[in-house]
Design a protein around this motif. Structure first.
Motif, mmCIF file in Angstrom:
data_model
loop_
_atom_site.group_PDB
_atom_site.id
_atom_site.type_symbol
_atom_site.label_atom_id
_atom_site.label_comp_id
_atom_site.label_asym_id
_atom_site.label_seq_id
_atom_site.Cartn_x
_atom_site.Cartn_y
_atom_site.Cartn_z
ATOM 1 N N GLY A 123 0.826 -1.195 0.000
ATOM 2 C CA GLY A 123 0.000 0.000 0.000
ATOM 3 C C GLY A 123 0.865 1.251 0.000
ATOM 4 O O GLY A 123 2.089 1.169 0.121
ATOM 5 N N HIS A 177 -5.253 -12.853 -3.168
ATOM 6 C CA HIS A 177 -6.451 -12.004 -3.246
ATOM 7 C C HIS A 177 -7.652 -12.690 -2.600
ATOM 8 O O HIS A 177 -8.594 -12.028 -2.176
ATOM 9 C CB HIS A 177 -6.745 -11.574 -4.684
ATOM 10 N N PHE A 219 -7.643 -11.614 1.033
ATOM 11 C CA PHE A 219 -8.308 -10.317 1.202
ATOM 12 C C PHE A 219 -9.825 -10.518 1.282
ATOM 13 O O PHE A 219 -10.499 -9.952 2.127
ATOM 14 C CB PHE A 219 -8.002 -9.409 0.003
ATOM 15 N N LYS A 220 -10.322 -11.323 0.330
ATOM 16 C CA LYS A 220 -11.775 -11.534 0.281
ATOM 17 C C LYS A 220 -12.276 -12.233 1.546
ATOM 18 O O LYS A 220 -13.293 -11.833 2.123
ATOM 19 C CB LYS A 220 -12.132 -12.409 -0.931
ATOM 20 N N ASN A 225 -17.074 -5.306 -1.398
ATOM 21 C CA ASN A 225 -15.642 -5.374 -1.664
ATOM 22 C C ASN A 225 -15.363 -4.530 -2.897
ATOM 23 O O ASN A 225 -16.014 -4.712 -3.915
ATOM 24 C CB ASN A 225 -15.232 -6.824 -1.966
ATOM 25 N N LYS A 226 -14.408 -3.651 -2.825
ATOM 26 C CA LYS A 226 -14.060 -2.812 -3.984
ATOM 27 C C LYS A 226 -12.542 -2.759 -4.141
ATOM 28 O O LYS A 226 -11.809 -2.889 -3.156
ATOM 29 C CB LYS A 226 -14.600 -1.397 -3.794
ATOM 30 N N ILE A 240 -8.734 -3.753 -5.000
ATOM 31 C CA ILE A 240 -8.036 -4.993 -4.664
ATOM 32 C C ILE A 240 -8.410 -5.445 -3.258
ATOM 33 O O ILE A 240 -8.627 -6.622 -3.008
ATOM 34 C CB ILE A 240 -6.507 -4.795 -4.751
ATOM 35 N N SER A 241 -8.551 -4.491 -2.332
ATOM 36 C CA SER A 241 -8.664 -4.910 -0.930
ATOM 37 C C SER A 241 -9.439 -3.928 -0.064
ATOM 38 O O SER A 241 -9.207 -3.861 1.135
ATOM 39 C CB SER A 241 -7.253 -5.100 -0.365
ATOM 40 N N ASP A 242 -10.321 -3.154 -0.663
ATOM 41 C CA ASP A 242 -11.091 -2.177 0.115
ATOM 42 C C ASP A 242 -12.460 -2.733 0.483
ATOM 43 O O ASP A 242 -12.987 -3.625 -0.195
ATOM 44 C CB ASP A 242 -11.327 -0.888 -0.695
ATOM 45 N N LYS A 295 -15.045 4.532 0.223
ATOM 46 C CA LYS A 295 -14.187 3.598 0.964
ATOM 47 C C LYS A 295 -14.347 3.783 2.477
ATOM 48 O O LYS A 295 -14.285 4.897 2.983
ATOM 49 C CB LYS A 295 -12.738 3.858 0.563
ATOM 50 N N SER A 353 -6.972 -2.279 3.213
ATOM 51 C CA SER A 353 -6.169 -3.340 3.820
ATOM 52 C C SER A 353 -4.959 -3.678 2.961
ATOM 53 O O SER A 353 -4.912 -3.341 1.769
ATOM 54 C CB SER A 353 -7.029 -4.592 4.045
ATOM 55 N N SER A 354 -4.001 -4.322 3.592
ATOM 56 C CA SER A 354 -2.808 -4.758 2.872
ATOM 57 C C SER A 354 -2.305 -6.057 3.503
ATOM 58 O O SER A 354 -2.767 -6.444 4.581
ATOM 59 C CB SER A 354 -1.725 -3.686 2.938
ATOM 60 N N ILE A 355 -1.399 -6.697 2.777
ATOM 61 C CA ILE A 355 -0.912 -8.005 3.236
ATOM 62 C C ILE A 355 0.607 -8.066 3.153
ATOM 63 O O ILE A 355 1.224 -7.494 2.252
ATOM 64 C CB ILE A 355 -1.549 -9.136 2.387
ATOM 65 N N ASP A 398 -10.028 1.342 -9.703
ATOM 66 C CA ASP A 398 -10.947 1.824 -10.745
ATOM 67 C C ASP A 398 -12.105 2.624 -10.157
ATOM 68 O O ASP A 398 -12.503 3.648 -10.692
ATOM 69 C CB ASP A 398 -11.528 0.639 -11.528
ATOM 70 N N GLY A 449 -0.495 -14.128 -6.862
ATOM 71 C CA GLY A 449 -1.860 -14.508 -6.526
ATOM 72 C C GLY A 449 -2.885 -13.403 -6.588
ATOM 73 O O GLY A 449 -3.975 -13.533 -6.087
ATOM 74 N N ASP A 473 0.437 -3.941 -5.632
ATOM 75 C CA ASP A 473 -0.318 -2.795 -5.126
ATOM 76 C C ASP A 473 -0.612 -2.867 -3.632
ATOM 77 O O ASP A 473 -0.519 -1.887 -2.925
ATOM 78 C CB ASP A 473 -1.635 -2.653 -5.896
ATOM 79 N N LYS A 474 -0.999 -4.013 -3.123
ATOM 80 C CA LYS A 474 -1.389 -4.110 -1.726
ATOM 81 C C LYS A 474 -0.689 -5.230 -0.972
ATOM 82 O O LYS A 474 -1.032 -5.505 0.177
ATOM 83 C CB LYS A 474 -2.907 -4.341 -1.627
#
Lengths: 209, 429
Positions: A65, A90, A93-94, A114-115, A117-119, A126, A130-132, A166, B11, B42-43
């Motif tokens: 992020g 991903h 995240f979900k 969910n919007k 990649i990870s919001d 928003k 989140s991030s990983i 997007d 992934g 990106d994240k």
């Protein structure tokens, strides 16, 4: 030049603990700016002069992020769990975000989704990012939910990000970010964290079985 | 043996990542599972483990650099056996197994990890061959030396029945197979096989061809393709283009029909928002985009690429013509970057300059439509109830019928044709 510290906030302990699965839901004691791992030039993402003037501490976290604000008006959700080879990043995240959405839905929050990649969003705005960070067999998930931080404060300290999802459609922080309070939801910290805790604990149990 | 480890998809389905930090140095010995590099998308930040045991012989890229999924990341020199040493090793027989599981070959060969490999969470890393290549899953068990022998002797090791432990193909199996093949060389069956081999040139798939194949199949699997065809008479457009062509050329800009078409499509998209949209089935939403990024399918000697003209609605025809020229040159010189491809909302494919009137173009999924531009030709047309010579542009429009109904498709095409038939309206909007 503003100082950037290595991340050692409250949830850092779970990153280094021996436990395979763990999580912490917490409220920061003051306002911090947290940079993503590969952020090399603080000034590209942060209004550093204002942050310095206001005495805001800046940390760099191990996950991805660009930059995020933590404050006593936000809720930080940190989760550590063992990686399953068959689950792609991903999907983590979900999985985790859906467990948070489930908790918020049970509290009566509407239009969650969910919007990017990870919001997590309420409508087109928003509410959580989140991030990983993946290290060997372990995955660290880190999310910040805006409970009642005025969105103007985000614009005050953070610049428009270099990359955007997007659904942001070029909107500035004020137009893009919302809070539970702005959307008409007022929960106590205990009520909110307790519900999310139950949901995430159920997910961890499911993943470990 | 040198092993090239490519940057795997970690992934997210993203196409690029940034090197955060190298965790190894050139010349360093690594075990399978040792961490090589920290990469960020990106994240996600991920520490990527080595899929092999060996010595790092090259690192590709510096911290802070962005690389594409599939690009070479690390070269690992894998300790192995070769030549006469290999024969001696096979005679020892016993300690082959460990090397064999690495899929090792002989020194001098170059093994590439699959460009589309998905990184495993396992410390063992992932072998692209194991994860993506169906044929590799069925790979016959064999000692490295027998593999090397088979390769040298032009034998497909899959054709050899193994008599070693667990059906492994041994050196003797290869020798016996070679003898039996020699006996059969005169037979008609063998002759046919050789003839077939001689008539087929085998070339590995390029990354661009793999991407095209993946995108085409994804589109055909996920969108409900529906096409409509029509012709538009563009004598007036031709007149306008000729009128300004030379002055544009004086400024180094080639004024093509395509610049007008991009403008016409952009205006039509503004009037027919469903054609500039995307269906988000995961969240049961329609995403109507209020930005107009037009992808242009460009034929290059390496394959089809689709760079994007951003915010085409805000650009003049001259600016669009300039961008078309720039993107086409970059495409043909192989200088397009990831940013040039991102965020297209609708695509135009112009094949008419090469040949062909109509086509059924494949949607650039998840976009809602794609417009095909056919060959312009002089044709008899009726104008004011009289026969005349017209300049006719054939149009082929394919849409995702899940998103757009037939009536709206026709209205969208009519709007485009209206602009092209009367190009003054393009500057009157």
């Amino acid at each position: 030049m503003i100082e950037v510290k290595s991340y050692d906030l409250k949830d850092y302990s779970i990153f280094n603990s021996d436990k395979k699965s763990d999580f912490l839901i917490w409220q920061p004691d003051k306002t911090y700016i947290i940079l993503g791992r590969s952020n090399r030039v603080t000034e590209d993402s942060v209004h550093a002069d204002i942050a310095k003037k206001h005495g805001i501490e800046i940390y760099k976290r191990p996950s991805g992020g660009e930059a995020v604000i933590l404050s006593p008006n936000t809720l930080v959700i940190s989760v550590k769990l063992p990686l399953h080879n068959e689950i792609k990043t991903h999907h983590y995240f979900k999985l985790i975000n859906n467990s948070i959405i489930k908790a918020l839905s049970e509290l009566g929050v509407k239009q969650l989704g969910n919007k990017g990649i990870s919001d997590i969003s309420i409508g087109a705005k928003k509410i959580l990012g989140s991030s990983i960070y993946r290290k060997q067999q372990t995955l660290f998930y880190h999310a910040v939910m805006n409970i009642s931080e005025p969105v103007e404060n985000i614009s005050l300290y953070l610049k428009h990000p270099k990359k955007e999802p997007d659904y942001r459609l070029g909107r500035n922080h004020n137009e893009f970010v919302t809070s539970l309070k702005l959307e008409g939801y007022e929960f106590s910290f205990f009520e909110l964290s307790n519900k999310i805790q139950q949901s995430i604990a159920a997910l961890l149990l499911e993943l470990s079985s | 043996m040198k092993y090239i480890f490519n940057f795997p998809d970690i992934g997210e389905g993203l196409e690029e990542g940034t090197i955060v930090e190298w965790l190894v140095k050139k010349g360093q010995k690594v075990e399978s599972g040792d961490l090589l590099v920290t990469m960020e998308t990106d994240k996600v930040v991920a520490e990527i483990p080595s899929p092999k045991t060996g010595t790092i012989s090259a690192l590709f890229g510096k911290a802070g650099e962005t690389i594409n999924v599939g690009d070479a990341l690390v070269e690992i020199e894998i300790e192995g056996v070769a030549g006469e040493d290999a024969v001696k090793e096979v005679e020892k027989g016993s300690d082959m197994e460990a090397v064999e599981e690495e899929g090792a070959g002989v020194v001098g060969t170059l093994e590439l990890a699959g460009k589309s490999a998905v990184l495993s969470g396992s410390a063992e890393g992932v072998s692209a061959a194991e994860s993506t290549d169906e044929s590799a899953k069925k790979k016959v068990r064999a000692t490295p030396v027998s593999r090397a022998m088979a390769k040298d002797m032009g034998i497909d090791i899959n054709d050899v029945k193994g008599t070693g432990p667990a059906g492994r193909v041994t050196k003797d199996d290869i020798l016996n197979f070679s003898k039996s093949r020699t006996k059969q060389t005169s037979s008609s069956t063998q002759k046919t096989s050789v003839e077939t081999q001689n008539h087929v040139d085998v070339e590995p798939l390029t990354q661009i061809r793999k991407t095209i194949a993946k995108n085409m199949i994804q589109s055909k699997h996920n969108a409900a393709h529906m096409s409509i065809f029509d012709d538009v008479e563009i004598s007036e457009l031709d007149r306008v283009r000729k009128q300004y062509k030379d002055s544009y050329a004086g400024n180094g800009v080639k004024l093509t029909y395509l610049a007008f078409i991009v403008k016409a499509v952009t205006y039509a998209l503004k009037k027919h928002k469903s054609l500039n949209s995307e269906m988000d089935t995961e969240n049961d939403n329609m995403l109507y985009k209020r930005y107009y990024n037009i992808g242009l399918a460009v034929d290059t000697d390496k394959g089809l690429v689709v760079p994007v003209i951003r915010n085409a609605d805000a650009l003049s025809i001259k600016e669009i013509a300039t961008q078309i020229q720039t993107l086409s040159e970059k495409a043909r010189d192989g200088k397009l970057t990831m940013d040039d491809f991102k965020d297209g909302t609708f695509t135009i494919t112009s094949y008419g300059s090469i040949g062909g009137k109509y086509a059924v173009p494949v949607i650039n999924f998840p976009q809602a439509g794609i417009l095909g531009i056919g060959r312009i030709s002089k044709q008899p047309v009726v104008k004011n109830d009289a026969l005349d010579i017209g300049l006719v542009l054939p149009l082929s429009l394919t849409v995702d019928h899940r998103i757009v109904d037939g009536g709206e498709v026709s209205r969208f095409l009519n709007t485009i044709m209206g602009y092209l038939a009367d190009p003054v309206t393009l500057v009157m909007e």
